[in-house]
Scaffold this active site. Structure first.
Site, PDB file in Angstrom:
ATOM      1  N   ASP A  10     -22.775  25.644  17.067  1.00 51.73           N
ATOM      2  CA  ASP A  10     -22.999  26.470  15.885  1.00 51.73           C
ATOM      3  C   ASP A  10     -23.218  25.516  14.710  1.00 51.73           C
ATOM      4  OD1 ASP A  10     -22.802  28.812  14.113  1.00 51.73           O
ATOM      5  OD2 ASP A  10     -20.861  27.939  13.562  1.00 51.73           O
ATOM      6  N   ASP A  12     -22.910  26.497  10.603  1.00 47.63           N
ATOM      7  CA  ASP A  12     -21.970  26.707   9.496  1.00 47.63           C
ATOM      8  C   ASP A  12     -20.540  26.810  10.014  1.00 47.63           C
ATOM      9  OD1 ASP A  12     -23.559  26.916   7.006  1.00 47.63           O
ATOM     10  OD2 ASP A  12     -24.530  28.577   8.058  1.00 47.63           O
TER      11      ASP A  12
END
Length: 218
Positions: A10, A12
């Site tokens: 991922d 953020d």
């Protein structure tokens, strides 16, 4: 024997230390429109979702027609001081160490394509990823589409793919795709929320992730 051929991150809250910045932008957008302002936990819970899906959580039902205004306000606050948001410590070193083992490295993010490309360019690490997927090309998390597309691109089995993320959305996506998941607790969701998704492990920093993962790539 190597356990994984593809490692997916991922963005953020996992590689980029942006959780606080996103929470602030959500709260300020709600203030701008005189909507109820969510607490930090509620605002951070939606991080990782498609922007429209995330902001819908904070738009009062009777003012649904103002959703575009809420999204615009979020974008305005998110762009402000974005240059002050940085990678987590040891992000580059961790990625380089993983790549040195000859596995594919990718990103699966709820960001837009334009947003991710800008962030990668600013961070100077675009070359460390073999592929990236955003909500502009795929269904939003926790739908498995991003991971299924990435495994298809590289011809890698889902059971030999590891998803690393800071939210339950990331780990549920891994579960739905038949991939393994690792939770990292320095981002949006607390360890207890990550644990409910039954990841292989929960780590608390990127160096700790490297210590867990690198022996499994030999």
């Amino acid at each position: 024997m190597r356990e994984y051929d593809l490692v997916v991150f991922d963005w953020d809250g996992t590689l980029m230390d942006s959780t606080g910045h996103i929470v602030h932008a959500i709260q300020q957008a709600c203030r701008d429109l005189a909507f109820p302002v969510p607490e930090r936990e509620a605002a951070s819970h939606v991080i990782g979702l498609r922007l429209a899906d995330a902001m819908q959580q904070f738009c009062p039902e009777q003012q649904a027609d103002r959703m575009p205004d809420l999204i615009d306000a979020f974008r305005r606050h998110y762009q402000a001081n974005l240059d002050q948001v940085t990678l987590f410590d040891a992000a580059r070193e961790t990625l380089e160490a993983i790549r040195a083992h000859g596995v594919f490295v990718a990103i699966a993010t709820g960001s837009s394509r334009a947003g991710l490309d800008r962030a990668l360019a600013a961070a100077g690490i675009a070359e460390l990823f073999d592929a990236t997927r955003t909500v502009d090309e795929c269904h939003s998390k926790p739908h498995p589409d991003m991971l299924l597309q990435l495994t298809d691109v590289f011809g890698v089995e889902c059971r030999r793919t590891l998803m690393i993320g800071d939210t339950s959305h990331d780990l549920l996506m891994a579960n739905h795709a038949g991939c393994h998941g690792i939770g990292i607790s320095h981002g949006a969701h607390a360890s207890e929320h990550l644990q409910r998704c039954q990841p292989r492990a929960i780590v608390h920093s990127l160096p700790e992730l490297a210590s867990w993962l690198l022996p499994r790539l030999c």
